[in-house]
Design a protein around this motif. Structure first.
Motif, PDB file in Angstrom:
ATOM      1  N   CYS A  92       0.866  -1.177   0.000  1.00  0.00           N
ATOM      2  CA  CYS A  92       0.000   0.000   0.000  1.00  0.00           C
ATOM      3  C   CYS A  92       0.901   1.224   0.000  1.00  0.00           C
ATOM      4  O   CYS A  92       2.125   1.096   0.102  1.00  0.00           O
ATOM      5  CB  CYS A  92      -0.939   0.007   1.220  1.00  0.00           C
ATOM      6  SG  CYS A  92      -0.081   0.150   2.789  1.00  0.00           S
ATOM      7  N   GLY A  93       0.288   2.395  -0.105  1.00  0.00           N
ATOM      8  CA  GLY A  93       1.083   3.617  -0.139  1.00  0.00           C
ATOM      9  C   GLY A  93       1.905   3.789   1.131  1.00  0.00           C
ATOM     10  O   GLY A  93       3.095   4.123   1.074  1.00  0.00           O
ATOM     11  N   LEU A  94       1.266   3.548   2.275  1.00  0.00           N
ATOM     12  CA  LEU A  94       1.991   3.707   3.536  1.00  0.00           C
ATOM     13  C   LEU A  94       3.158   2.717   3.609  1.00  0.00           C
ATOM     14  O   LEU A  94       4.232   3.060   4.116  1.00  0.00           O
ATOM     15  CB  LEU A  94       1.033   3.525   4.723  1.00  0.00           C
ATOM     16  CG  LEU A  94       1.621   3.824   6.096  1.00  0.00           C
ATOM     17  CD1 LEU A  94       2.124   5.263   6.219  1.00  0.00           C
ATOM     18  CD2 LEU A  94       0.593   3.541   7.204  1.00  0.00           C
ATOM     19  N   MET A 189       9.776  11.949  -1.590  1.00  0.00           N
ATOM     20  CA  MET A 189       8.555  12.752  -1.762  1.00  0.00           C
ATOM     21  C   MET A 189       7.345  11.867  -1.983  1.00  0.00           C
ATOM     22  O   MET A 189       7.390  10.932  -2.785  1.00  0.00           O
ATOM     23  CB  MET A 189       8.737  13.701  -2.948  1.00  0.00           C
ATOM     24  CG  MET A 189       7.457  14.451  -3.267  1.00  0.00           C
ATOM     25  SD  MET A 189       7.745  15.808  -4.402  1.00  0.00           S
ATOM     26  CE  MET A 189       6.038  16.333  -4.641  1.00  0.00           C
ATOM     27  N   ASP A 190       6.259  12.210  -1.322  1.00  0.00           N
ATOM     28  CA  ASP A 190       4.953  11.593  -1.587  1.00  0.00           C
ATOM     29  C   ASP A 190       4.332  12.360  -2.755  1.00  0.00           C
ATOM     30  O   ASP A 190       3.980  13.528  -2.623  1.00  0.00           O
ATOM     31  CB  ASP A 190       4.092  11.705  -0.327  1.00  0.00           C
ATOM     32  CG  ASP A 190       2.735  11.026  -0.478  1.00  0.00           C
ATOM     33  OD1 ASP A 190       2.244  10.916  -1.612  1.00  0.00           O
ATOM     34  OD2 ASP A 190       2.171  10.620   0.557  1.00  0.00           O
ATOM     35  N   ASN A 191       4.205  11.714  -3.909  1.00  0.00           N
ATOM     36  CA  ASN A 191       3.711  12.376  -5.131  1.00  0.00           C
ATOM     37  C   ASN A 191       2.297  11.929  -5.483  1.00  0.00           C
ATOM     38  O   ASN A 191       1.863  12.064  -6.625  1.00  0.00           O
ATOM     39  CB  ASN A 191       4.680  12.057  -6.287  1.00  0.00           C
ATOM     40  CG  ASN A 191       4.502  12.962  -7.496  1.00  0.00           C
ATOM     41  OD1 ASN A 191       4.163  14.142  -7.341  1.00  0.00           O
ATOM     42  ND2 ASN A 191       4.712  12.430  -8.691  1.00  0.00           N
ATOM     43  N   ALA A 213      -0.752   4.016  -4.930  1.00  0.00           N
ATOM     44  CA  ALA A 213      -1.427   3.594  -6.169  1.00  0.00           C
ATOM     45  C   ALA A 213      -2.887   3.265  -5.890  1.00  0.00           C
ATOM     46  O   ALA A 213      -3.704   3.167  -6.811  1.00  0.00           O
ATOM     47  CB  ALA A 213      -0.703   2.394  -6.785  1.00  0.00           C
ATOM     48  N   THR A 214      -3.200   3.143  -4.611  1.00  0.00           N
ATOM     49  CA  THR A 214      -4.579   3.043  -4.112  1.00  0.00           C
ATOM     50  C   THR A 214      -5.450   4.162  -4.691  1.00  0.00           C
ATOM     51  O   THR A 214      -6.642   3.971  -4.890  1.00  0.00           O
ATOM     52  CB  THR A 214      -4.534   3.199  -2.572  1.00  0.00           C
ATOM     53  OG1 THR A 214      -3.570   2.291  -2.037  1.00  0.00           O
ATOM     54  CG2 THR A 214      -5.875   2.992  -1.919  1.00  0.00           C
ATOM     55  N   LYS A 215      -4.853   5.314  -4.944  1.00  0.00           N
ATOM     56  CA  LYS A 215      -5.600   6.506  -5.332  1.00  0.00           C
ATOM     57  C   LYS A 215      -5.742   6.576  -6.860  1.00  0.00           C
ATOM     58  O   LYS A 215      -6.451   5.790  -7.433  1.00  0.00           O
ATOM     59  CB  LYS A 215      -4.924   7.750  -4.748  1.00  0.00           C
ATOM     60  CG  LYS A 215      -4.586   7.613  -3.246  1.00  0.00           C
ATOM     61  CD  LYS A 215      -5.803   7.749  -2.349  1.00  0.00           C
ATOM     62  CE  LYS A 215      -5.608   7.264  -0.927  1.00  0.00           C
ATOM     63  NZ  LYS A 215      -4.560   7.934  -0.168  1.00  0.00           N
ATOM     64  N   TYR A 216      -5.053   7.533  -7.511  1.00  0.00           N
ATOM     65  CA  TYR A 216      -5.320   7.754  -8.939  1.00  0.00           C
ATOM     66  C   TYR A 216      -4.871   6.608  -9.839  1.00  0.00           C
ATOM     67  O   TYR A 216      -5.486   6.345 -10.860  1.00  0.00           O
ATOM     68  CB  TYR A 216      -4.659   9.043  -9.421  1.00  0.00           C
ATOM     69  CG  TYR A 216      -5.458  10.254  -9.041  1.00  0.00           C
ATOM     70  CD1 TYR A 216      -6.731  10.456  -9.564  1.00  0.00           C
ATOM     71  CD2 TYR A 216      -4.970  11.183  -8.146  1.00  0.00           C
ATOM     72  CE1 TYR A 216      -7.487  11.556  -9.211  1.00  0.00           C
ATOM     73  CE2 TYR A 216      -5.711  12.292  -7.783  1.00  0.00           C
ATOM     74  CZ  TYR A 216      -6.971  12.472  -8.319  1.00  0.00           C
ATOM     75  OH  TYR A 216      -7.718  13.555  -7.961  1.00  0.00           O
TER      76      TYR A 216
HETATM   77  C1  LIG Z   1      -3.723   7.433   0.899  1.00  0.00           C
HETATM   78  C2  LIG Z   1      -2.447   8.142   0.984  1.00  0.00           C
HETATM   79  C3  LIG Z   1      -1.280   7.483   1.383  1.00  0.00           C
HETATM   80  C4  LIG Z   1      -1.270   6.073   1.873  1.00  0.00           C
HETATM   81  O1  LIG Z   1      -1.658   5.156   0.920  1.00  0.00           O
HETATM   82  P1  LIG Z   1      -2.379   3.780   1.337  1.00  0.00           P
HETATM   83  O2  LIG Z   1      -2.388   3.014   0.072  1.00  0.00           O
HETATM   84  O3  LIG Z   1      -3.713   4.161   1.866  1.00  0.00           O
HETATM   85  O4  LIG Z   1      -1.519   3.145   2.388  1.00  0.00           O
HETATM   86  C5  LIG Z   1      -0.098   8.196   1.382  1.00  0.00           C
HETATM   87  N1  LIG Z   1      -0.069   9.491   1.013  1.00  0.00           N
HETATM   88  C6  LIG Z   1      -1.165  10.168   0.632  1.00  0.00           C
HETATM   89  C7  LIG Z   1      -1.025  11.581   0.238  1.00  0.00           C
HETATM   90  C8  LIG Z   1      -2.390   9.514   0.615  1.00  0.00           C
HETATM   91  O5  LIG Z   1      -3.471  10.197   0.265  1.00  0.00           O
END
Ligand SMILES: *Cc1c(COP(=O)(O)O)cnc(C)c1O
Length: 398
Positions: A92-94, A189-191, A213-216
């Protein structure tokens, strides 16, 4: 197949990157590999994969946790989009963020981290990094190159998010990355907000660019996945840490993320168009104190956004005039199309109240009114605006 010797635009890379139909019986999409075990033909081959791993090449497939051809396809296309060396998929992103931070930080080291960051990363710093002996300093997102004044002899990582996903402050990424590089400090960086289509951090001096990658990238609100795009120097530490900590993506999630990515260039443009329409409409509303969206010309971060970014996503914020919780509930509990839920980047619109003051330590959040975070989905923009208009009428009626 794309030629390694030609230069392609990002829309073309989104369509052709990480795909090799010849290798898969002409099938357009890289198939989904369900695999823990890869069979070795000989002791020699097994030893060869050990050598590959030990050298840090990670070219060969040895075990499901370390990736499959499906994982590699996603890593390749995102790497190409952002101009990286290689990428690492995580659960996941985290997970991608934690793997990247712990790749470069040890007990006794110092982390400089942006104050406006994604809440769960702050929790990770407070609950885990500090417990493992890492010193953490949060810095004001408006600092730019002046962040260098906070560098210590033991500073190993600077961590950025721009714009941040609650308050949407833009950060001078190139200035900070340059100052960090001069001191041998790694910039991460969190992009996620920009997606690989609106900003390419590695082209601005960042060493590791991370996406939820959970998001867009997935785009359909149905999976959890992360990816860290790395420079050549950053790849081995991040890859070793991700796989050594047990972060790996599930095969179907990786496949669906790849599938989502193919249409992201189109989706992101529509998200931006609709977000801009709604944001401008909100600026005309008496209930709204201020809209936070760097794509708007009067946003304080607009100049940096325009200089560095190729576009905007559909996530933005609004600070309301002071209203009671009951008024806010009358609006948000009864929305027709905007649903309340965490995450964003899917095809649907979302709205949530946010409390930025609870997530600040370096630069206090002083807005008196409640804040909203809005994700503009792919619905008809007029329908979305009417939904908000009815919501404001309910709020005023309490
Ligand atoms: C959701 C999110 C994360 C974490 O991603 P997960 O897949 O939910 O672990 C990290 N950074 C930002 C900016 C997010 O919105």
């Amino acid at each position: 197949m794309m030629s390694p010797h030609k230069k392609y635009g990002t829309d073309t890379i989104a369509v052709h990157g990480g795909r090799d139909p010849d290798a898969f019986h002409g099938v357009v999409n890289t198939p989904v590999y369900h695999a823990s075990t890869f069979i070795f033909k000989s002791v020699e081959q097994l030893i060869e994969t050990r050598r590959d791993r030990a050298s840090g090449a990670f070219e060969q497939f040895t075990y499901g946790r370390e990736g499959t051809p499906t994982t590699r396809a996603l890593e390749d296309v995102v790497t190409q989009l952002e101009g990286g060396y290689r990428a690492v998929v995580a659960s996941c992103g985290l997970g991608a963020i934690v793997a990247s931070l712990t790749a470069f930080l040890s007990a006794g080291d110092h982390l400089l981290i942006i104050d406006s960051l994604y809440g769960p990363v702050r929790d990770f710093c407070e609950s885990f990094l500090k417990r493992f002996g890492v010193e953490v300093t949060y810095f004001d997102p408006s600092l730019g190159a002046d962040v260098a004044h906070l560098f210590q002899a033991n500073t190993k990582v600077v961590y950025l998010e721009s714009p941040c996903s609650l308050t949407f402050e833009m950060v001078d990424v190139p200035a900070i990355a340059k100052a960090a590089k001069a001191r041998g400090i790694t910039t991460i960086m969190d992009n996620t907000w920009a997606s690989p289509f609106c900003f390419q951090p590695l082209k601005h001096g960042v060493d590791v660019s991370i996406h939820a990658a959970t998001k867009y990238i997935s785009g359909h609100s149905d999976l959890m996945l992360g990816i860290a795009v790395c420079t050549e120097e950053a790849f081995i530490p991040v890859k070793k840490t991700a796989s050594g900590s047990g972060y790996c993506g599930g095969p179907d999630d990786v496949y669906m993320a790849l599938r989502g990515l193919r249409t992201l260039p189109l989706r992101i443009k529509r998200h931006q168009e609709t977000a801009t329409l709604i944001a401008k409409w909100l600026q005309t509303r008496p209930e709204v104190a201020r809209v936070m969206y760097p794509a708007l010309p009067d946003d304080p971060g607009h100049a940096i956004w325009k200089r560095d970014f190729n576009g905007a996503s559909g996530l933005f914020g609004a600070v309301l005039k002071p209203f009671s919780d009951q008024q806010l509930a009358a609006m948000l509990d009864n929305m027709d199309l905007f649903q309340m839920g965490y995450s964003w980047g899917g095809y649907e619109s979302l709205i949530v109240p946010t409390w930025p003051a609870t997530l600040r330590s370096a630069k206090p959040w002083t807005e008196p009114g409640p804040a909203l975070r809005i994700h503009a989905g792919l619905e008809d923009p007029d329908d979305l605006i009417r939904d908000l208009e009815r919501g404001f009428a309910r709020l005023a009626g309490v």
